[in-house]
Design a protein around this motif. Sequence first.
Motif: not given
Length: 302
Positions: A63-69
């Motif tokens: 999720f952090n990769c998909i949302t740019g974190f």
Amino acid sequence: MTTADMTNHMTSNNTAGAPLLTVEHLTMRFGGLVAVNDVSFEARGREITAVIGPNGAGKTTLFNCITGFYSPTVGRMTLRHPDGKSFLLEQMPGFRISQKAGVARTFQNIRLFGGMSALENLMVAQHNKLMRASGFGVAGLFGLPSYSRVEKESVELAKYWLDRVRLTELADWQASNLPYGAQRRLEIARAMCTEPVLLCLDEPAAGLNPRESADLAEILTYIRDKHETGVLLIEHDMSVVMKISDHVVVLDYGRKISDGDPDFVKNDPAVIRAYLGEEEDEELPPEVAADLGAELHDGKGA
């Protein structure tokens, strides 16, 4: 603007089942630790895609990769809007993924503006739209009609989502004073006020009782069916996952081990082994497999 008008305004024209998010060979390394290892899958428009797996499987890192974190070590993530625009998320800074690509997210730990009212939280979510309409302050300062119109629409949108998550009567309450389940619903409403094409939810049922989980399921299916927004969620509550998901992706130790509809996934031996913690090459006793399969089916697993 009526509720029907609001629904029509927010409904997209994407074709049923069209690929919305395509993740290809995504890998995320932290030094010598590989948290996500060569993961590929699709999340489609008008569908709810659940990402499940044991603790430490790499779900939140994904999720952090998909949302740019996080910026992934390897891989491509393509978001296709209903109007034909495409965005390579791995090449965008995090704030642009939300602002320009139309990806909204909630977190496992609630992140509301506790000192603001429920209504104010939903207005803050529309800050970028309001600032553009105001000419970054000028139109708002002089009360120009163009800004007044957008401001009114923003208030109506906030009121619409307060109604949808059954918080209208608590609109003036400080967010920090709302019951826990209401805070969860307010987070989802705030995310939807950004008018996303993809809504990412990190364990939205965490800490909810069965009644609140049922309310959550109703809200998410409404978002999918009436607003045609793609929903991607991480969830441990199998009663929610198996009830509302159209598509389930299973991770274990950073790898994808299963990918399909809920019936396929809950009967996949690889998934059963992952939840039991057994080696993949070990034969699973039939009676044990049957018991765990029943748990996944009834929502008691994970």
